[in-house]
Design a protein around this motif. Sequence first.
Motif, short mmCIF file in Angstrom:
data_model
loop_
_atom_site.label_atom_id
_atom_site.label_comp_id
_atom_site.label_asym_id
_atom_site.label_seq_id
_atom_site.Cartn_x
_atom_site.Cartn_y
_atom_site.Cartn_z
N UNK A 152 0.86 -1.19 0.00
CA UNK A 152 0.00 0.00 0.00
C UNK A 152 0.90 1.24 0.00
N UNK A 153 0.33 2.39 -0.36
CA UNK A 153 1.14 3.62 -0.29
C UNK A 153 1.67 3.87 1.13
N UNK A 154 2.75 4.60 1.21
CA UNK A 154 3.38 4.92 2.50
C UNK A 154 2.62 6.06 3.19
N UNK A 155 2.70 6.06 4.50
CA UNK A 155 2.13 7.12 5.33
C UNK A 155 2.64 8.48 4.87
N UNK A 156 1.75 9.47 4.89
CA UNK A 156 2.13 10.86 4.59
C UNK A 156 1.93 11.69 5.85
N UNK A 157 2.92 12.47 6.26
CA UNK A 157 2.77 13.28 7.47
C UNK A 157 1.77 14.42 7.26
N UNK A 158 1.32 15.04 8.38
CA UNK A 158 0.41 16.17 8.26
C UNK A 158 0.99 17.26 7.35
N UNK A 159 0.10 17.93 6.63
CA UNK A 159 0.52 19.01 5.74
C UNK A 159 0.79 18.57 4.31
N UNK A 160 0.86 17.27 4.06
CA UNK A 160 1.06 16.77 2.70
C UNK A 160 -0.29 16.30 2.14
N UNK A 161 -0.58 16.74 0.92
CA UNK A 161 -1.83 16.33 0.29
C UNK A 161 -1.64 14.99 -0.42
N UNK A 162 -2.48 14.02 -0.08
CA UNK A 162 -2.37 12.71 -0.74
C UNK A 162 -3.03 12.76 -2.12
N UNK A 163 -2.62 11.86 -2.98
CA UNK A 163 -3.35 11.74 -4.25
C UNK A 163 -4.69 11.05 -3.99
N UNK A 164 -5.70 11.34 -4.79
CA UNK A 164 -6.97 10.62 -4.64
C UNK A 164 -6.76 9.14 -4.95
N UNK A 165 -7.55 8.28 -4.38
CA UNK A 165 -8.72 8.53 -3.54
C UNK A 165 -8.33 8.62 -2.07
N UNK A 166 -9.05 9.46 -1.34
CA UNK A 166 -8.87 9.52 0.10
C UNK A 166 -10.11 10.11 0.76
N UNK A 167 -10.30 9.72 2.02
CA UNK A 167 -11.29 10.32 2.89
C UNK A 167 -10.56 11.37 3.69
N UNK A 168 -11.24 12.46 4.01
CA UNK A 168 -10.63 13.48 4.84
C UNK A 168 -11.52 13.74 6.04
N UNK A 169 -10.93 13.69 7.22
CA UNK A 169 -11.63 14.01 8.46
C UNK A 169 -11.31 15.46 8.78
#
Length: 182
Positions: A152-169
């Motif tokens: 699976x993709x690696x963890x991204x720290x806060x402040x980095x925008x992930x590529x879609x698809x993602x849920x955002x809280x």
Amino acid sequence: MKPIRLLPLAATALLLMQSACRVDGEAPAAPPAATASPDAARELVARGEYLVRTTGCNDCHTVGYAEQQGEVDTSQWLTGSPLGYKGPWGTTYAPNLRLKLVDMDEAQWLDYSAALRTRPIMPDFSLRAMSQADRRAIFHFIKSLGPGGAPAPAYLPPGQDPPPPYFELVVPAAASAAIGTP
């Protein structure tokens, strides 16, 4: 693609997720004796499959499982997901458990699962609360599937925008203050 925003449940979800971020020591359990017979081994794997199916492991760790109402071939189970979960902790992804366990033996899994502390949204507290026998059954079921899929993709720290698809809280400021989150 716009992220899905989950505002109404944000405070409750964040409380649950923060509990998954705690780090405190828990002594791992000693591994049980090896399975004695082929029938016992089959029963152990069947119990593991039942637990994986009913405790929600596939909901995150198997692509399309929820969308297909659980009608995903077992050969695709637990291969991780490219769906990110973005929140104040950064962005996490459900890992490929079949690759994660490929080099673990039973004792290593029992130690690992007894002390697991992850980032949200993984309910690691549920895995830690399972009996050693149930965690052992899950291990044997996952091992019976063999390696499969890709990481699976690696963890991204806060402040980095992930590529879609993602849920955002998205946590409103008032809710964040009420639960003590920056």
